[in-house]
Structure formats: C-alpha cells, structure tokens
Design a protein around this motif. Structure first.
Motif, short mmCIF file in Angstrom:
data_model
loop_
_atom_site.label_atom_id
_atom_site.label_comp_id
_atom_site.label_asym_id
_atom_site.label_seq_id
_atom_site.Cartn_x
_atom_site.Cartn_y
_atom_site.Cartn_z
N ILE A 289 27.23 15.83 -24.47
CA ILE A 289 28.20 16.46 -25.37
C ILE A 289 27.58 16.66 -26.74
O ILE A 289 27.71 17.73 -27.35
CB ILE A 289 29.50 15.63 -25.45
CG1 ILE A 289 30.23 15.73 -24.11
CG2 ILE A 289 30.38 16.11 -26.59
CD1 ILE A 289 31.45 14.84 -24.00
N LEU B 272 33.11 10.02 -28.59
CA LEU B 272 32.16 10.71 -27.72
C LEU B 272 30.88 11.10 -28.44
O LEU B 272 29.87 11.37 -27.80
CB LEU B 272 32.80 11.95 -27.09
CG LEU B 272 33.90 11.68 -26.07
CD1 LEU B 272 34.56 12.99 -25.65
CD2 LEU B 272 33.36 10.93 -24.86
N GLU C 298 34.97 14.65 -21.06
CA GLU C 298 33.52 14.47 -20.94
C GLU C 298 33.02 14.72 -19.52
O GLU C 298 31.86 15.05 -19.31
CB GLU C 298 33.09 13.08 -21.44
CG GLU C 298 33.42 11.94 -20.51
CD GLU C 298 34.83 11.37 -20.68
OE1 GLU C 298 35.06 10.28 -20.13
OE2 GLU C 298 35.68 11.99 -21.32
N ASN D 78 28.10 10.24 -25.77
CA ASN D 78 27.72 11.06 -24.64
C ASN D 78 26.67 12.06 -25.12
O ASN D 78 26.99 13.02 -25.83
CB ASN D 78 28.95 11.78 -24.08
CG ASN D 78 28.67 12.58 -22.85
OD1 ASN D 78 27.74 13.39 -22.82
ND2 ASN D 78 29.48 12.39 -21.82
#
Length: 156
Positions: free
Chosen positions: A25, A8, A144, A22
């Motif tokens: 994030i 992520l 997420e 992401n």
C-alpha cells in the motif's frame, strides 16, 4: 486524493499501540495525495486502548442507535466510534475524497469483514462504522486485501 487508515502506512495508532504497516500500500500511494486518519483517535480514544467490537447488530444499527460498540471490559465506546466516523466523513467531504483504503476487520474501518462482537476472533461479513458512513456517501472503499495477490478490484 485517497483517504487511508493511518495504521496501514506505519503510524502506531492500532489498539495495541502498534501498526499494520503494509509495504504494498505504501508503494502504491507513493506518488498520490493521501489523507491518513485513525477514526478511533479522531473520536477521542487513546492509543493503546482496549479492543472493541460492534455488539448486537451491524454498523448501520450503531449509526441508527440500535446497537453498540463495547470494549473487551464491557465499557460502551459507541459515542467515540461514532464521533470518529463522522469526523472522518467530514474530512472526506471537505477535501473531496472519493477513494479510501481502510483496515479490514476493524469496528471502524472494516470494509468487508468485522469481528462478531464475542471477542473470540470470529469474523462476520460486514462493515465498520466509518466504512459504512463512507460507503453511504459514495466513497469507493478498498481494504488492504486488494493489494495482495493482484486482485482485480484494487484502486487504479
């Protein structure tokens, strides 16, 4: 301290050798102490690797020895998935981690949904093996999806 699925934050550890970067994030985590992990790599699986799914049961069934994790070629990779889950749990306990952001749909990290074991991209409600162990240990788990449209269950 927050444990996060390494994929992520842009680490190329996904089964296909890519990542699930992401930016929301990453932005959220910028001023926080994080521990990036890939349970599948911690369990000894290589990257890239053949996709795997939990079959004939749930993550709890795998933990209890009543279900398996197999890859798309039919090889049993349960031992590696369990090892990675327990190593991740060990890291959380050593570092006092109480929050985690994990990759949804993964047989390791799924915290709401996982694939059903048919390798036909069908999702079912359930947890990955690492997620199940962390939940049992009291770690607050998010995926997420909580960093998308401002859902109220995101970490603070």
């Amino acid at each position: 301290m927050i444990l996060v699925s390494a994929c992520l934050i842009g680490v190329d550890c996904k089964y296909n050798g890519c990542n699930n970067k992401n930016d929301k994030i990453i932005n959220y985590l910028k001023d926080k102490n994080i521990v990036p992990v890939c349970p599948e790599q911690l369990g000894g699986l290589c990257t890239p690797r053949i996709p795997a799914e939990i079959v004939e049961g749930s993550a709890d069934d795998v933990i209890d020895g009543n279900a398996k994790v197999v890859n798309k070629e039919g090889q049993d990779v349960t031992e590696e998935f369990l090892k990675g889950a327990y190593e991740t749990l060990k890291i959380c306990r050593i570092l006092g981690v109480k929050q985690a952001i994990l990759k949804e749909k993964s047989p390791s990290c799924g915290s709401n949904q996982i694939y059903d074991g048919s390798f036909k991209s069908k999702l079912i409600d359930g947890y990955g093996i690492t997620a199940a162990l962390l939940i049992k240990d009291g770690v607050d788990l998010k995926s997420e999806k909580y960093f998308g449209g401002g859902e109220k269950n995101g970490l603070k």
